[in-house]
Design an enzyme around this catalytic site. Structure first.
Site, PDB file in Angstrom:
ATOM      1  N   LYS A  11       0.816  -1.419  -0.071  1.00  0.00           N
ATOM      2  CA  LYS A  11      -0.013   0.056  -0.010  1.00  0.00           C
ATOM      3  C   LYS A  11       0.726   1.381   0.110  1.00  0.00           C
ATOM      4  O   LYS A  11       2.318   1.284   0.132  1.00  0.00           O
ATOM      5  CB  LYS A  11      -0.799  -0.050   1.245  1.00  0.00           C
ATOM      6  CG  LYS A  11      -1.942  -1.214   1.278  1.00  0.00           C
ATOM      7  CD  LYS A  11      -2.771  -0.977   2.506  1.00  0.00           C
ATOM      8  CE  LYS A  11      -3.683  -2.385   2.569  1.00  0.00           C
ATOM      9  NZ  LYS A  11      -4.746  -2.215   3.833  1.00  0.00           N
ATOM     10  N   TYR A  51     -12.273  -2.729  -3.164  1.00  0.00           N
ATOM     11  CA  TYR A  51     -12.817  -2.654  -1.648  1.00  0.00           C
ATOM     12  C   TYR A  51     -14.501  -2.676  -1.828  1.00  0.00           C
ATOM     13  O   TYR A  51     -15.131  -2.220  -0.796  1.00  0.00           O
ATOM     14  CB  TYR A  51     -12.267  -1.594  -1.141  1.00  0.00           C
ATOM     15  CG  TYR A  51     -10.970  -1.675  -0.564  1.00  0.00           C
ATOM     16  CD1 TYR A  51     -10.440  -2.854   0.273  1.00  0.00           C
ATOM     17  CD2 TYR A  51      -9.909  -0.797  -0.716  1.00  0.00           C
ATOM     18  CE1 TYR A  51      -9.226  -3.029   0.672  1.00  0.00           C
ATOM     19  CE2 TYR A  51      -8.531  -0.970  -0.207  1.00  0.00           C
ATOM     20  CZ  TYR A  51      -8.351  -2.087   0.687  1.00  0.00           C
ATOM     21  OH  TYR A  51      -6.959  -2.192   0.982  1.00  0.00           O
ATOM     22  N   PHE A  59     -15.352   3.096   7.828  1.00  0.00           N
ATOM     23  CA  PHE A  59     -14.050   3.651   7.565  1.00  0.00           C
ATOM     24  C   PHE A  59     -13.880   3.823   5.940  1.00  0.00           C
ATOM     25  O   PHE A  59     -12.674   4.035   5.383  1.00  0.00           O
ATOM     26  CB  PHE A  59     -12.899   2.837   8.206  1.00  0.00           C
ATOM     27  CG  PHE A  59     -13.031   1.219   7.834  1.00  0.00           C
ATOM     28  CD1 PHE A  59     -12.704   0.766   6.786  1.00  0.00           C
ATOM     29  CD2 PHE A  59     -13.797   0.413   8.820  1.00  0.00           C
ATOM     30  CE1 PHE A  59     -12.657  -0.690   6.235  1.00  0.00           C
ATOM     31  CE2 PHE A  59     -13.984  -1.073   8.537  1.00  0.00           C
ATOM     32  CZ  PHE A  59     -13.338  -1.580   7.512  1.00  0.00           C
ATOM     33  N   ARG A  94      -1.314 -14.682   4.411  1.00  0.00           N
ATOM     34  CA  ARG A  94      -1.952 -13.792   5.307  1.00  0.00           C
ATOM     35  C   ARG A  94      -1.016 -14.311   6.633  1.00  0.00           C
ATOM     36  O   ARG A  94      -1.136 -13.372   7.415  1.00  0.00           O
ATOM     37  CB  ARG A  94      -3.229 -14.620   5.396  1.00  0.00           C
ATOM     38  CG  ARG A  94      -4.315 -14.123   4.460  1.00  0.00           C
ATOM     39  CD  ARG A  94      -4.807 -12.732   4.465  1.00  0.00           C
ATOM     40  NE  ARG A  94      -5.679 -12.195   5.496  1.00  0.00           N
ATOM     41  CZ  ARG A  94      -6.494 -11.285   5.433  1.00  0.00           C
ATOM     42  NH1 ARG A  94      -6.543 -10.428   4.519  1.00  0.00           N
ATOM     43  NH2 ARG A  94      -6.933 -10.850   6.533  1.00  0.00           N
ATOM     44  N   THR A 100      -5.408  -7.588  10.634  1.00  0.00           N
ATOM     45  CA  THR A 100      -5.950  -6.437  10.172  1.00  0.00           C
ATOM     46  C   THR A 100      -5.440  -5.332  10.806  1.00  0.00           C
ATOM     47  O   THR A 100      -4.764  -4.218  10.368  1.00  0.00           O
ATOM     48  CB  THR A 100      -7.384  -6.339   9.869  1.00  0.00           C
ATOM     49  OG1 THR A 100      -7.614  -7.516   9.184  1.00  0.00           O
ATOM     50  CG2 THR A 100      -7.981  -5.198   8.887  1.00  0.00           C
ATOM     51  N   ARG A 111       2.413  -6.647   9.297  1.00  0.00           N
ATOM     52  CA  ARG A 111       1.828  -5.736   9.772  1.00  0.00           C
ATOM     53  C   ARG A 111       2.028  -5.465  11.405  1.00  0.00           C
ATOM     54  O   ARG A 111       2.067  -4.437  12.142  1.00  0.00           O
ATOM     55  CB  ARG A 111       0.169  -6.191   9.719  1.00  0.00           C
ATOM     56  CG  ARG A 111      -0.158  -5.685   8.498  1.00  0.00           C
ATOM     57  CD  ARG A 111      -1.633  -6.259   8.287  1.00  0.00           C
ATOM     58  NE  ARG A 111      -2.293  -6.021   7.100  1.00  0.00           N
ATOM     59  CZ  ARG A 111      -3.620  -6.460   6.645  1.00  0.00           C
ATOM     60  NH1 ARG A 111      -4.031  -7.532   7.557  1.00  0.00           N
ATOM     61  NH2 ARG A 111      -3.942  -6.073   5.439  1.00  0.00           N
ATOM     62  N   ASN A 124      -1.444  -0.372   7.295  1.00  0.00           N
ATOM     63  CA  ASN A 124      -0.941  -1.798   7.700  1.00  0.00           C
ATOM     64  C   ASN A 124      -0.288  -2.243   6.631  1.00  0.00           C
ATOM     65  O   ASN A 124      -0.034  -3.527   6.440  1.00  0.00           O
ATOM     66  CB  ASN A 124      -2.202  -2.550   8.194  1.00  0.00           C
ATOM     67  CG  ASN A 124      -3.214  -2.702   7.108  1.00  0.00           C
ATOM     68  OD1 ASN A 124      -3.106  -2.211   6.056  1.00  0.00           O
ATOM     69  ND2 ASN A 124      -4.662  -3.239   7.334  1.00  0.00           N
ATOM     70  N   HIS A 127      -1.880  -5.327   1.637  1.00  0.00           N
ATOM     71  CA  HIS A 127      -2.984  -6.161   1.304  1.00  0.00           C
ATOM     72  C   HIS A 127      -2.660  -7.275   0.998  1.00  0.00           C
ATOM     73  O   HIS A 127      -1.920  -7.701   0.122  1.00  0.00           O
ATOM     74  CB  HIS A 127      -3.804  -5.612   0.380  1.00  0.00           C
ATOM     75  CG  HIS A 127      -5.165  -6.182  -0.154  1.00  0.00           C
ATOM     76  ND1 HIS A 127      -6.218  -6.478   0.454  1.00  0.00           N
ATOM     77  CD2 HIS A 127      -5.196  -7.031  -1.205  1.00  0.00           C
ATOM     78  CE1 HIS A 127      -7.297  -7.208  -0.037  1.00  0.00           C
ATOM     79  NE2 HIS A 127      -6.315  -7.857  -1.021  1.00  0.00           N
ATOM     80  N   GLU A 138      -9.891 -10.626  -7.092  1.00  0.00           N
ATOM     81  CA  GLU A 138      -8.995  -9.711  -7.194  1.00  0.00           C
ATOM     82  C   GLU A 138      -7.811  -9.682  -7.956  1.00  0.00           C
ATOM     83  O   GLU A 138      -7.396  -8.594  -8.668  1.00  0.00           O
ATOM     84  CB  GLU A 138      -8.242  -9.620  -5.445  1.00  0.00           C
ATOM     85  CG  GLU A 138      -9.296  -9.221  -4.427  1.00  0.00           C
ATOM     86  CD  GLU A 138      -8.705  -9.127  -3.056  1.00  0.00           C
ATOM     87  OE1 GLU A 138      -7.588  -9.747  -2.804  1.00  0.00           O
ATOM     88  OE2 GLU A 138      -9.509  -8.944  -2.205  1.00  0.00           O
TER      89      GLU A 138
HETATM   90  P1  IDP Z   1      -7.791  -7.169   5.448  1.00  0.00           P
HETATM   91  O1  IDP Z   1      -6.903  -6.111   4.722  1.00  0.00           O
HETATM   92  O2  IDP Z   1      -6.949  -7.838   6.568  1.00  0.00           O
HETATM   93  O3  IDP Z   1      -8.186  -8.207   4.746  1.00  0.00           O
HETATM   94  P2  IDP Z   1     -10.518  -6.025   5.747  1.00  0.00           P
HETATM   95  O4  IDP Z   1     -11.385  -6.133   6.843  1.00  0.00           O
HETATM   96  O5  IDP Z   1     -10.614  -6.769   4.355  1.00  0.00           O
HETATM   97  O6  IDP Z   1      -9.036  -6.592   6.033  1.00  0.00           O
HETATM   98  O7  IDP Z   1     -10.241  -4.679   5.563  1.00  0.00           O
HETATM   99  C1  IDP Z   1      -9.449  -4.003   4.376  1.00  0.00           C
HETATM  100  C2  IDP Z   1      -8.768  -2.870   4.728  1.00  0.00           C
HETATM  101  O8  IDP Z   1      -9.543  -1.806   5.211  1.00  0.00           O
HETATM  102  C3  IDP Z   1      -7.858  -3.289   6.073  1.00  0.00           C
HETATM  103  O9  IDP Z   1      -6.386  -3.693   5.571  1.00  0.00           O
HETATM  104  C4  IDP Z   1      -7.433  -1.643   6.608  1.00  0.00           C
HETATM  105  O10 IDP Z   1      -6.464  -0.793   5.728  1.00  0.00           O
HETATM  106  C5  IDP Z   1      -8.667  -1.128   6.525  1.00  0.00           C
HETATM  107  N1  IDP Z   1      -9.842  -1.395   7.671  1.00  0.00           N
HETATM  108  C6  IDP Z   1     -10.358  -2.345   8.015  1.00  0.00           C
HETATM  109  N2  IDP Z   1     -10.973  -2.411   9.121  1.00  0.00           N
HETATM  110  C7  IDP Z   1     -10.691  -1.098   9.627  1.00  0.00           C
HETATM  111  C8  IDP Z   1     -11.162  -0.412  10.755  1.00  0.00           C
HETATM  112  O11 IDP Z   1     -11.763  -0.961  11.714  1.00  0.00           O
HETATM  113  N3  IDP Z   1     -10.684   0.913  11.034  1.00  0.00           N
HETATM  114  C9  IDP Z   1      -9.888   1.602   9.878  1.00  0.00           C
HETATM  115  N4  IDP Z   1      -9.379   0.970   8.696  1.00  0.00           N
HETATM  116  C10 IDP Z   1      -9.811  -0.496   8.679  1.00  0.00           C
HETATM  117 MG    MG Z   2      -9.736  -8.210   3.223  1.00  0.00          MG
END
Ligand code: IDP
Ligand code: MG
Length: 150
Positions: A11, A51, A59, A94, A100, A111, A124, A127, A138
């Site tokens: 990212k 997304y 968010f 993962r 996350t 992360r 983080n 992705h 994706e």
């Molecule tokens: P992932 O990236 O671990 O698969 P997802 O739930 O798919 O997690 O969410 C995608 C992205 O959205 C996360 O990597 C993060 O950048 C952002 N995100 C997810 N949950 C939150 C949150 O509670 N607050 C702020 N950003 C979030």
């Molecule tokens: Mg995800």
């Protein structure tokens, strides 16, 4: 054991902090092969498509801005998009990436080592596709079939 492919993005925060090399090293050390890669500037349309499943989340607007590289003045518009291949690649990658929320990601994961929270935004670094169906969807969004080797 299934041979899978999975999508990785470094990212904009990861690119800005020059963490791509470390992330690639960890994926390769874990036994996965890079089979596609390119630097992309993420458009509004690409961000929303990638997304799409999160569009109702509070968010979401910040997330779209963040992946485009302009969240609160971090003007780095590079994302490194890659596909990795290997045995159980989706789950294995993962595990290397970590949880996350950077504050909950285990030490030693990417992360956990480098993620941080800034103004409520999860910076983080990477992705990684969450499951094999997500990975298929994706990879098609980010790469043409001929850009993925093997
Ligand atoms: P992932 O990236 O671990 O698969 P997802 O739930 O798919 O997690 O969410 C995608 C992205 O959205 C996360 O990597 C993060 O950048 C952002 N995100 C997810 N949950 C939150 C949150 O509670 N607050 C702020 N950003 C979030
Ligand atoms: Mg995800």
């Amino acid at each position: 054991m299934a041979i899978e492919k999975t999508l990785i993005l470094i990212k904009p925060d990861g690119m800005k902090r020059r963490l791509a090399g470390i992330a690639i090293d960890r994926f390769e050390t874990a036994g996965f092969d890079m089979v596609a890669a390119k630097i992309v500037t993420v458009t509004e349309d690409l961000a929303r498509e990638h997304y799409a499943l999160l569009k109702e989340m509070p968010f979401f607007p910040n997330l779209i801005q963040f992946i485009k590289g302009d969240f609160h003045g971090v003007p780095d518009r590079r994302v490194l998009a890659m596909v990795y291949k290997g045995e159980n690649a989706v789950k294995g990658i993962r595990a290397v990436v970590g949880a996350t929320n950077p504050e909950q990601a285990a030490p030693g994961t990417i992360r956990g080592s480098f993620g941080r929270i800034s103004q409520g935004n999860f910076e983080n670094v990477v992705h990684a596709s969450g499951n094999p169906e997500e990975a298929d969807r994706e990879i098609k969004i980010w790469f043409r079939p001929e850009e993925v080797i093997g």
